[in-house]
Design a protein around this motif. Structure first.
Motif, PDB file in Angstrom:
ATOM      1  N   ARG A 233       0.886  -1.205  -0.071  1.00  4.17           N
ATOM      2  CA  ARG A 233      -0.026  -0.104   0.177  1.00  4.17           C
ATOM      3  C   ARG A 233       0.801   1.283  -0.089  1.00  4.17           C
ATOM      4  N   VAL A 234       0.501   2.246  -0.806  1.00  9.63           N
ATOM      5  CA  VAL A 234       1.075   3.477  -0.846  1.00  9.63           C
ATOM      6  C   VAL A 234      -0.080   4.678  -0.942  1.00  9.63           C
ATOM      7  N   THR A 235       0.456   5.577   0.198  1.00  7.77           N
ATOM      8  CA  THR A 235      -0.536   6.763   0.227  1.00  7.77           C
ATOM      9  C   THR A 235       0.160   8.155   0.237  1.00  7.77           C
ATOM     10  N   ILE A 236      -0.207   8.922  -0.383  1.00  9.93           N
ATOM     11  CA  ILE A 236       0.619  10.462  -0.259  1.00  9.93           C
ATOM     12  C   ILE A 236      -0.334  11.189   0.597  1.00  9.93           C
ATOM     13  N   ASP A 237       0.416  11.573   1.861  1.00 10.25           N
ATOM     14  CA  ASP A 237      -0.366  12.278   2.834  1.00 10.25           C
ATOM     15  C   ASP A 237      -0.238  13.767   2.700  1.00 10.25           C
ATOM     16  N   ASP A 238       0.753  14.172   1.999  1.00  9.31           N
ATOM     17  CA  ASP A 238       0.998  15.612   1.924  1.00  9.31           C
ATOM     18  C   ASP A 238       1.372  15.687   0.692  1.00  9.31           C
TER      19      ASP A 238
END
Length: 121
Positions: free
Chosen positions: A87-92
């Motif tokens: 899983r990869v998320t771009i937080d900011d």
């Protein structure tokens, strides 16, 4: 032909201290290096790196974010043999170009779920 998982972690050199580094700290360092190295910039390894860093100069729309996440997943899964991204998320993603990304995956040697949150400037 069956592939097997490594039984020991690779050893590398810490980029800040010059000491040997192994295990999760080495994997985190490798992920950071992969994501911050543009393709075709390493003289002896033109094929090594990722397109992830290219999203810094683009608008923060949905298409750019998805392209960046896919570039990160592909590069990490290709060049880091001890880690499999789940899983990869771009937080900011701010106007200064700083990108904060969270990467989750499995450490293939320890068979443990790991997570790294990194800000890339």
């Amino acid at each position: 032909m069956a592939t097997t998982s490594p039984t020991e972690h690779l050893i590398d050199i810490d980029r800040t201290t010059g000491e040997y580094v192994q295990g999760w700290p080495r994997i985190k360092q490798s992920i950071y290096t992969i994501l911050t190295t543009r393709l075709r910039t390493r003289l002896m390894r033109l094929w090594w790196g990722s397109n992830f860093i290219d999203m810094q100069d683009k608008p923060g729309n949905q298409e750019v974010l998805m392209t960046g996440m896919m570039a990160a997943i592909a590069a990490i899964n290709t060049y880091e043999p001890e880690f499999k991204v789940t899983r990869v998320t771009i937080d900011d993603f701010d106007a200064t170009g700083d990108i904060t990304i969270t990467i989750e995956g499995i450490d293939l040697v320890d068979a443990a779920l790991k997570r790294v949150r990194q800000t890339i400037s």
